[in-house]
Design a protein around this motif. Structure first.
Motif, PDB file in Angstrom:
ATOM      1  N   UNK A   1      -1.970   1.250   5.343  1.00 22.45           N
ATOM      2  CA  UNK A   1      -0.411   1.694   6.034  1.00 22.45           C
ATOM      3  C   UNK A   1       0.022   0.222   6.384  1.00 22.45           C
ATOM      4  N   UNK A   2      -1.027  -1.205   6.360  1.00 19.76           N
ATOM      5  CA  UNK A   2       0.228  -2.162   6.034  1.00 19.76           C
ATOM      6  C   UNK A   2       1.029  -2.798   4.894  1.00 19.76           C
TER       7      UNK A   2
ATOM      8  N   UNK B   1       3.341   7.974   7.021  1.00 26.30           N
ATOM      9  CA  UNK B   1       4.269   9.006   8.090  1.00 26.30           C
ATOM     10  C   UNK B   1       4.035   8.182   9.119  1.00 26.30           C
ATOM     11  N   UNK B   2       2.970   7.300   9.817  1.00 29.98           N
ATOM     12  CA  UNK B   2       2.023   6.993  10.508  1.00 29.98           C
ATOM     13  C   UNK B   2       2.710   5.530  11.060  1.00 29.98           C
TER      14      UNK B   2
ATOM     15  N   UNK C   1       8.483  -2.681   9.781  1.00 24.23           N
ATOM     16  CA  UNK C   1       7.522  -3.146  11.096  1.00 24.23           C
ATOM     17  C   UNK C   1       6.111  -4.191   9.926  1.00 24.23           C
ATOM     18  N   UNK C   2       6.057  -5.302  10.452  1.00 25.64           N
ATOM     19  CA  UNK C   2       5.397  -5.848  10.430  1.00 25.64           C
ATOM     20  C   UNK C   2       4.076  -5.882  10.798  1.00 25.64           C
ATOM     21  N   UNK C   3       2.720  -5.594  10.533  1.00 21.74           N
ATOM     22  CA  UNK C   3       1.174  -5.168  10.956  1.00 21.74           C
ATOM     23  C   UNK C   3       0.470  -6.185  10.612  1.00 21.74           C
TER      24      UNK C   3
ATOM     25  N   UNK D   1     -10.495   1.398   9.005  1.00 20.60           N
ATOM     26  CA  UNK D   1     -10.726  -0.195   8.092  1.00 20.60           C
ATOM     27  C   UNK D   1      -9.641   0.783   6.673  1.00 20.60           C
ATOM     28  N   UNK D   2     -10.090   1.608   5.655  1.00 18.16           N
ATOM     29  CA  UNK D   2      -9.310   1.833   4.700  1.00 18.16           C
ATOM     30  C   UNK D   2      -7.244   2.307   5.004  1.00 18.16           C
ATOM     31  N   UNK D   3      -7.688   3.307   6.344  1.00 12.77           N
ATOM     32  CA  UNK D   3      -6.010   3.615   6.450  1.00 12.77           C
ATOM     33  C   UNK D   3      -5.537   1.938   6.838  1.00 12.77           C
TER      34      UNK D   3
END
Ligand SMILES: [Zn+2]
Length: 232
Positions: free
Chosen positions: A38-39, A177-178, A54-56, A32-34
């Protein structure tokens, strides 16, 4: 802008595997934190006009389980889905793997696998189908996006103290990275020259690190090398 659905593995009620120190959290809590990180990175890249942005949007399985999460992702218009997990097994098991099921997902899996290995520096266990990885677990998750790429990331083993130390220290690097590998891939997949997509996995250097992040100007002709040794 292309849309990437992040699906957080497991639920608050059944949070998945538990990682040893220094993480000391469940899959659901850690991811959830990751996903939030990322967002945030994706949103910053989008605001900066990054060409691979990208839209996340983040989807959870708390409401309606796997099917509910992916239904909402499709309704949002996701171009691809990335479901976040970590692995668990005997303490000696180590490394990074990425699961995919459909042929359309294989290239996306290869790109995310390479980016994840580069970010964490753990053993490259490769991309696998759910059947090859664990007797089919995850197949239902990976069957929800139709023709669109849908993959499941297992960056490390929560049961391995060394893996957890690496993932804990490099969590932000993993997130960046992802998300950037996904953005680069999805933008090339849907907008670019098809050869660019075919070239992405082989454009990664020997250690799995991205060889380049720059987007080629559309008017710059370039030679692409297809899989294998075939000359263009
Ligand atoms: Zn899991």
């Amino acid at each position: 802008m292309k849309k990437l659905a992040l699906v957080v593995g497991h639920t608050r009620a059944r949070p998945g595997a538990f990682a040893v120190a220094p993480i000391g959290q469940s899959e659901n809590t850690w991811n959830t934190d990751l996903a939030t990180t990322m967002k945030a990175i994706a949103d910053t890249d989008a605001d900066a006009g990054h060409p691979g942005a990208v839209s996340v949007s983040i989807f959870t399985r708390d409401d309606g389980g796997v099917v509910g999460a992916y239904r909402r992702a499709r309704q949002w218009g996701a171009d691809a889905a990335l479901e976040l997990h970590f692995n668990a097994a005997m303490p000696a098991a180590t490394g990074t793997e990425t699961l995919y099921l459909t042929p359309a997902s294989q290239g996306f899996a290869a790109v995310i696998q390479a980016a994840t290995v580069a970010a964490l520096g753990l053993r490259d266990r490769g991309i696998k189908t759910p059947h090859a990885a664990s007797g089919g677990r995850g197949a239902a998750n990976l069957s929800q996006m139709g023709a669109r790429p849908s993959i499941l990331t297992e960056p490390f083993f929560g049961s391995n103290p060394g893996d957890c130390a690496a993932a804990h220290t490099r969590k932000r690097r993993l997130a960046a990275a992802q998300i950037r590998a996904a953005g680069h891939y999805l933008n090339a997949l849907y907008d670019g020259d098809p050869d660019d997509v075919a070239t992405l996995p082989v454009a990664l250097n020997g250690r799995g690190a991205p060889a380049r992040w720059t987007i080629h100007p559309p008017d710059a002709p370039r030679r692409v090398r297809a899989f294998g040794a075939r000359k263009p």
